[in-house]
Enzyme design. Structure first.
Site, PDB file in Angstrom:
ATOM      1  N   ARG A 129      -1.149   4.828   1.023  1.00  0.00           N
ATOM      2  CA  ARG A 129      -2.130   5.084  -0.038  1.00  0.00           C
ATOM      3  C   ARG A 129      -3.533   5.177   0.535  1.00  0.00           C
ATOM      4  O   ARG A 129      -4.304   6.064   0.164  1.00  0.00           O
ATOM      5  CB  ARG A 129      -2.075   3.997  -1.120  1.00  0.00           C
ATOM      6  CG  ARG A 129      -2.970   4.333  -2.310  1.00  0.00           C
ATOM      7  CD  ARG A 129      -2.961   3.240  -3.373  1.00  0.00           C
ATOM      8  NE  ARG A 129      -3.581   3.716  -4.612  1.00  0.00           N
ATOM      9  CZ  ARG A 129      -4.885   3.651  -4.874  1.00  0.00           C
ATOM     10  NH1 ARG A 129      -5.717   3.166  -3.969  1.00  0.00           N
ATOM     11  NH2 ARG A 129      -5.363   4.090  -6.020  1.00  0.00           N
ATOM     12  N   CYS A 130      -3.885   4.259   1.427  1.00  0.00           N
ATOM     13  CA  CYS A 130      -5.220   4.288   2.028  1.00  0.00           C
ATOM     14  C   CYS A 130      -5.476   5.596   2.763  1.00  0.00           C
ATOM     15  O   CYS A 130      -6.609   6.087   2.804  1.00  0.00           O
ATOM     16  CB  CYS A 130      -5.386   3.132   3.008  1.00  0.00           C
ATOM     17  SG  CYS A 130      -5.578   1.506   2.246  1.00  0.00           S
ATOM     18  N   MET A 131      -4.440   6.160   3.369  1.00  0.00           N
ATOM     19  CA  MET A 131      -4.607   7.360   4.198  1.00  0.00           C
ATOM     20  C   MET A 131      -4.594   8.653   3.402  1.00  0.00           C
ATOM     21  O   MET A 131      -4.590   9.731   3.993  1.00  0.00           O
ATOM     22  CB  MET A 131      -3.493   7.415   5.256  1.00  0.00           C
ATOM     23  CG  MET A 131      -3.538   6.298   6.273  1.00  0.00           C
ATOM     24  SD  MET A 131      -2.361   6.555   7.625  1.00  0.00           S
ATOM     25  CE  MET A 131      -0.787   6.512   6.742  1.00  0.00           C
ATOM     26  N   GLY A 168      -2.361   1.550   4.672  1.00  0.00           N
ATOM     27  CA  GLY A 168      -1.054   2.175   4.577  1.00  0.00           C
ATOM     28  C   GLY A 168      -1.130   3.579   4.006  1.00  0.00           C
ATOM     29  O   GLY A 168      -2.190   4.204   3.975  1.00  0.00           O
ATOM     30  N   ASN A 183       0.825  -1.206   0.000  1.00  0.00           N
ATOM     31  CA  ASN A 183       0.000   0.000   0.000  1.00  0.00           C
ATOM     32  C   ASN A 183       0.858   1.255   0.000  1.00  0.00           C
ATOM     33  O   ASN A 183       0.776   2.082   0.894  1.00  0.00           O
ATOM     34  CB  ASN A 183      -0.948  -0.031   1.203  1.00  0.00           C
ATOM     35  CG  ASN A 183      -2.118   0.898   1.039  1.00  0.00           C
ATOM     36  OD1 ASN A 183      -2.165   1.962   1.633  1.00  0.00           O
ATOM     37  ND2 ASN A 183      -3.068   0.510   0.212  1.00  0.00           N
TER      38      ASN A 183
END
Length: 404
Positions: free
Chosen positions: A393-395, A391, A348
């Site tokens: 990217r998700c945040m 991770g 991620n």
């Protein structure tokens, strides 16, 4: 002010939307964390320190960082926005008329900042004065009347920019529905996004932003699995085709299990022709190329779609991107290490420019592979941030990137 627009995963990042973890995470307990979709109970102070460091890494590279809570507070200065937010928040059938009416008056009387915090942090039964009736009498004191939103941390899920349009997604889990309602409110009523065209919407078939990868201008991959449904992928594809945002959409079936809930938990981009990928599924991941075969009218529903047969994902992606090869960097050094680091969001990564990516420092083997391949790794701490299984990217929701 940077003009919004995103056409790839790896163009130089100009503006990004984050949510600094707040008191909503302090609402998590061992009794409710599963229902609220967190695998652990984070140490909030440390999570905030880690998130601040993440934001600073981005700023140090020239990225403008916007915070969701700040934008929400500014949006709620509008009476129309306040009314919409309160109505959608109190729409739950579990409240009852007496309590709903009382809470409606209370929430509308709050200042914008206080209301924004309440919408994110939730409201317990024992925190309400007045409005007593059957519902408040029978609910436990610590039952939530307004659920907290701990997953706001993962801003990628609730919206995705595709060129100059923003797709407000529809989150599959009931605990997260209000996230997209608040996100849609910001994009439609905050002055910064005046004139922005929104597509999809929180009320549509389920699509989550972690399943959407902008492989190249006009080429979008959509993971279909635990969170994004086939109907959701089709609806978003039709809207992107209808708006001229995509030429090819790759529908990618993924394993329906907790560790691979989104496409970006197994594959993200670190260069225009390179992905970091979970090797234990790399040889079995497939994709169906979806294109427009015909148009019979003016509506998105009038598009006749052609769905190709399944091909290996890397092959189908390279064809759609019109490149010879989509290169792959594996996570881990062996199947066991790869599985452990995939669980810790080694896949991620967040690209902030071609061949420059933010990654969790704990995924040492994956980061070593990236660096050996010539990728600059900006390593950040994530011992507490990762407790929700997400991770860098998700945040992060990129709002503006340079074209590549």
């Amino acid at each position: 002010m940077t003009t919004p627009g995103v056409s790839s995963e790896v163009g130089r990042l100009g503006t990004v939307l984050l949510h600094r973890p707040g008191n909503e995470l302090k609402r998590l307990t061992p009794r409710n964390n599963d229902r609220l979709l967190f695998d652990g109970i984070p140490w909030v102070d440390r999570a905030q320190e880690e998130h601040d460091a993440f934001a600073q890494v981005l700023r140090d590279r020239g990225v403008e960082v916007l915070y969701l809570l700040d934008l929400l507070t500014e949006t709620l200065a509008s009476e129309d926005a306040r009314s919409q937010a309160v109505t959608s928040t109190l729409g739950s059938l579990h409240l009852g008329d007496t309590l709903r009416a009382h809470l409606g008056r209370h929430l509308l009387d709050l200042a914008p900042e206080a209301l924004a915090h309440l919408l994110c942090e939730g409201l317990r039964n024992d925190e309400v004065r007045g409005g007593h009736g059957l519902v408040t009498s029978l609910l436990a004191e610590d039952d939530f009347l307004v659920e907290p939103l701990p997953n706001l941390l993962f801003t990628r899920d609730s919206s995705v920019w595709v060129r100059d349009h923003v797709a407000v997604t529809s989150l599959a889990m009931g605990a997260r529905e209000r996230e997209t309602q608040l996100t849609e409110l910001i994009y439609t009523l905050h002055p910064r996004f005046s004139g922005t065209t929104t597509i999809h919407g929180w009320h549509r078939e389920h699509v989550e932003g972690g399943d959407v990868l902008l492989l190249a201008p006009g080429v979008v991959a959509i993971g279909v699995g635990e969170r994004t449904t086939p109907a959701g992928a089709e609806r978003l594809a039709r809207q992107m085709f209808g708006a001229g945002l995509a030429e090819t959409v790759l529908a990618v079936p993924i394993m329906q299990e907790r560790a691979t809930m989104h496409l970006d938990t197994v594959c993200t981009m670190v260069d225009v022709d390179t992905v970091v990928m979970y090797p234990n599924i790399a040889d079995t991941l497939t994709a169906h190329a979806v294109t427009v075969a015909d148009r019979t009218g003016d509506e998105d529903s009038d598009l006749v779609l052609h769905v190709a047969g399944a091909e290996p994902f890397l092959v189908a992606a390279a064809k759609a991107m019109r490149i010879d090869t989509l290169h792959r960097i594996d996570t881990g050094l062996d199947p066991v290490t790869a599985e452990r680091e995939q669980w810790d969001d080694g896949n991620n990564t967040l690209a902030i420019a071609p061949r420059v990516a933010v990654a969790y420092e704990r995924n040492t083997e994956t980061n070593a592979r990236l660096e050996a391949a010539g990728i600059e790794v900006l390593a950040i701490a994530g011992s507490e941030l990762g407790s929700g299984r997400g991770g860098p990217r998700c945040m992060s929701c990129p709002i503006a990137r340079d074209d590549v």
